[in-house]
Every structure is written in C-alpha cells, then in structure tokens.
Design a protein around this motif. Structure first.
Motif, PDB file in Angstrom:
ATOM      1  N   ILE A  27     -32.931  65.581   6.668  1.00  0.00           N
ATOM      2  CA  ILE A  27     -33.179  66.247   7.942  1.00  0.00           C
ATOM      3  C   ILE A  27     -32.903  67.743   7.847  1.00  0.00           C
ATOM      4  CG2 ILE A  27     -30.866  65.791   8.873  1.00  0.00           C
ATOM      5  CD1 ILE A  27     -34.267  65.986  10.773  1.00  0.00           C
TER       6      ILE A  27
ATOM      7  N   GLY B 110     -28.802  62.346   3.159  1.00  0.00           N
ATOM      8  CA  GLY B 110     -28.248  63.257   4.156  1.00  0.00           C
ATOM      9  C   GLY B 110     -28.997  64.573   4.256  1.00  0.00           C
TER      10      GLY B 110
ATOM     11  N   ASP C  79     -31.506  64.028  14.179  1.00  0.00           N
ATOM     12  CA  ASP C  79     -31.199  63.439  12.892  1.00  0.00           C
ATOM     13  C   ASP C  79     -32.512  62.977  12.271  1.00  0.00           C
ATOM     14  OD1 ASP C  79     -31.895  61.049  14.145  1.00  0.00           O
ATOM     15  OD2 ASP C  79     -29.912  60.150  13.979  1.00  0.00           O
ATOM     16  N   ALA C  80     -32.453  62.214  11.183  1.00  0.00           N
ATOM     17  CA  ALA C  80     -33.669  61.812  10.479  1.00  0.00           C
ATOM     18  C   ALA C  80     -34.573  60.931  11.335  1.00  0.00           C
ATOM     19  CB  ALA C  80     -33.305  61.113   9.181  1.00  0.00           C
TER      20      ALA C  80
ATOM     21  N   VAL D 133     -28.653  69.946  13.322  1.00  0.00           N
ATOM     22  CA  VAL D 133     -29.038  68.683  12.693  1.00  0.00           C
ATOM     23  C   VAL D 133     -27.819  67.843  12.357  1.00  0.00           C
ATOM     24  CG1 VAL D 133     -31.127  69.722  11.724  1.00  0.00           C
ATOM     25  CG2 VAL D 133     -29.058  69.603  10.328  1.00  0.00           C
ATOM     26  N   GLU D 134     -28.015  66.541  12.412  1.00  0.00           N
ATOM     27  CA  GLU D 134     -26.989  65.555  12.063  1.00  0.00           C
ATOM     28  C   GLU D 134     -27.429  64.871  10.768  1.00  0.00           C
ATOM     29  OE1 GLU D 134     -24.701  63.645  11.459  1.00  0.00           O
ATOM     30  OE2 GLU D 134     -24.693  61.727  12.474  1.00  0.00           O
ATOM     31  N   PRO D 135     -26.791  65.194   9.643  1.00  0.00           N
ATOM     32  CA  PRO D 135     -27.216  64.593   8.376  1.00  0.00           C
ATOM     33  C   PRO D 135     -26.795  63.146   8.209  1.00  0.00           C
ATOM     34  CG  PRO D 135     -25.352  66.054   8.022  1.00  0.00           C
ATOM     35  CD  PRO D 135     -25.745  66.213   9.457  1.00  0.00           C
ATOM     36  N   GLY D 136     -25.867  62.664   9.032  1.00  0.00           N
ATOM     37  CA  GLY D 136     -25.367  61.301   8.881  1.00  0.00           C
ATOM     38  C   GLY D 136     -24.078  61.281   8.071  1.00  0.00           C
TER      39      GLY D 136
ATOM     40  N   SER E  25     -23.122  67.305  13.570  1.00  0.00           N
ATOM     41  CA  SER E  25     -22.623  65.961  13.280  1.00  0.00           C
ATOM     42  C   SER E  25     -22.962  65.048  14.440  1.00  0.00           C
ATOM     43  CB  SER E  25     -21.101  65.996  13.086  1.00  0.00           C
ATOM     44  OG  SER E  25     -20.562  64.688  13.096  1.00  0.00           O
ATOM     45  N   GLY E  26     -23.095  63.759  14.169  1.00  0.00           N
ATOM     46  CA  GLY E  26     -23.266  62.807  15.259  1.00  0.00           C
ATOM     47  C   GLY E  26     -22.049  62.755  16.150  1.00  0.00           C
TER      48      GLY E  26
ATOM     49  N   TYR F 155     -31.427  69.027  18.766  1.00  0.00           N
ATOM     50  CA  TYR F 155     -30.291  68.354  18.113  1.00  0.00           C
ATOM     51  C   TYR F 155     -30.848  67.047  17.590  1.00  0.00           C
ATOM     52  CZ  TYR F 155     -25.756  65.793  17.970  1.00  0.00           C
ATOM     53  OH  TYR F 155     -24.664  65.041  17.615  1.00  0.00           O
TER      54      TYR F 155
ATOM     55  N   LEU G  63     -31.321  63.484  19.285  1.00  0.00           N
ATOM     56  CA  LEU G  63     -30.038  62.862  19.638  1.00  0.00           C
ATOM     57  C   LEU G  63     -29.610  63.269  21.042  1.00  0.00           C
ATOM     58  CD1 LEU G  63     -28.067  63.453  16.325  1.00  0.00           C
ATOM     59  CD2 LEU G  63     -29.094  61.306  17.116  1.00  0.00           C
TER      60      LEU G  63
END
Length: 236
Positions: free
Chosen positions: A211, A208, A229-230, A187-190, A138-139, A227, A234
């Motif tokens: 990525i 989401g 995201d799309a 990964v951070e899907p948003g 997660s972000g 780490y 990060l």
C-alpha cells in the motif's frame, strides 16, 4: 524522472518500499539516521544515501539542501517511526504504566518528526509537477477500530504509539486540505514483521509495503486526504 525520499529506509518497510520504487524507475534517497547503515542499504539497492535524523532540525535541513541541489523532490514517504511501548513483541507499557516521557519520545519521532520533514521539504515538493506525500500510519490510529470490541485494535493496550499515529492522520488531513495540488495520504501497512515490533507481526515486508508503494505511485488525478490499507478506505 521521479525523485523520492523515504525516511527510515535502511531496513524494514522503508527498504522494501525503496526497492519497489526503484524497480518502477524512481530515483530514491534512502534516509537513515545511521549514515553507515544508510550507505550500505543504498549500495545494495542502487539508491542514494542521505543522513537524516527526523528528530533533529539541522539534520533535516541539511538533507533538504542536498536534495534541492541535486535537482529537487517529487515524492516524500514519511516512514520513520518509533514504538517505545513494546518489548519482545509484547506491549509492556499500557495506560497504567504510561509516563509523559514515553509519550513525549514517541511523539518526537512519529509526530514532530513528520512535521519537521514536511516543513523542510514542502518547498521542493511545490516545484514538482506531480507531488506526492505518503504518511505511514497504523490501523491503531483509527478511533473507530480501537473503540470497537472484539477487534484486534480494541485488544491493543498501548497508548503512546496509537495516539501518535492518530495525530499523524490529523496532520495528513489538514495538510491535504491546505495543499490541494498535492496527493497527501495516510496508509496502514498492516501488522508487519519489523524491528519496530520485534518481528512479532503477521505479514512480510513485501506485503506491508504494497500500500505504501501503490500510494507513492499516485498521479496528479489520484485521491488525496485519505486513510487506506491494501483493501481500501479505513474508518477514522
């Protein structure tokens, strides 16, 4: 043929990731705590259903034996997660309301469950010519983002979920260092509209899952210990 297991895949991001990877030619196992819902989802997608409760040792070990007997595993997507601090799309348990029980239940799924699944399936992944692990983070796991005033992450007042995903990031780094022949990334899907946040997210599962799918498709020369995201890398 690439064989993939996705935990928590009977709905939401897991389901969309399964759909996309099947379209890429993967044989996909839909891991689901609820066996009936898992079978229904698998039938809709043309996937294989497997009962898998990541908080239960016996369930995880049984799933590993089934997949091993079926031929093994190439890609593991640790997607199943829990969020106990929200109700009606809002954080209702912040630092002042947090109890050890809420933290424990969150970590049981998001952290201990991830390690439980990794431990059970690493022997199968070791036999793959191109093993990949995708840990859905997660972000909010980014200490940099959460500590930066003016950002959406800074405004988030929950503790347990963010802390659990920060732990997932550390797990990702340490496993990637220990297993350099595998591609292991977080990964951070948003902020995606799913049951996890009572559909309060701002993007679709199609957006989401992008990525997650991209990282699951990495080849042996792809990046690891990341780490992302799309949009890219990060800050930790």
């Amino acid at each position: 043929m690439t064989t993939t297991l996705i935990t928590g895949a009977n709905k939401g991001l897991g389901f969309e990731t399964a759909r996309r990877l099947i379209a890429e030619g993967h044989t996909v196992y839909i891991g689901s705590r609820d066996d009936r819902r898992g079978r229904e989802a698998a039938e809709r997608l043309g996937a294989r259903a497997i009962q898998l409760d990541i908080t239960d040792d016996a369930s995880v070990d049984a799933a590993a034996r089934v997949i091993e007997a079926d031929g093994g595993l190439d890609v593991l997507v640790n997607n199943a997660g829990a969020q106990h601090e929200m109700a009606d799309g809002k954080v209702v348990i912040g630092a002042e309301e947090l109890t050890a029980d809420v933290l424990r239940r969150t970590f049981e799924t998001n952290v201990f469950g991830t390690v439980r699944v990794l431990h059970a399936f690493l022997p199968l992944l070791r036999r793959s010519p191109a093993p990949v692990v995708v840990n859905v983070s997660s972000g909010l796991a980014s200490l940099t983002r959460v500590a930066t005033p003016g950002t959406p992450a800074y405004a988030y007042r929950g503790v347990a979920y963010a802390a659990s995903k920060t732990a997932v990031n550390m797990i990702t780094v340490q496993y990637a260092k220990a297993l350099p022949t595998m591609r292991i990334n977080a990964v951070e899907p948003g902020f995606t509209k799913t049951d996890l946040n009572d559909h309060a997210g701002v993007q679709t599962v199609e957006e989401g899952a992008e990525i997650i799918v991209r990282t699951a498709l990495l080849g042996p020369d792809g990046p690891t210990c990341g780490y992302v995201d799309a949009e890219g890398t990060l800050p930790w």
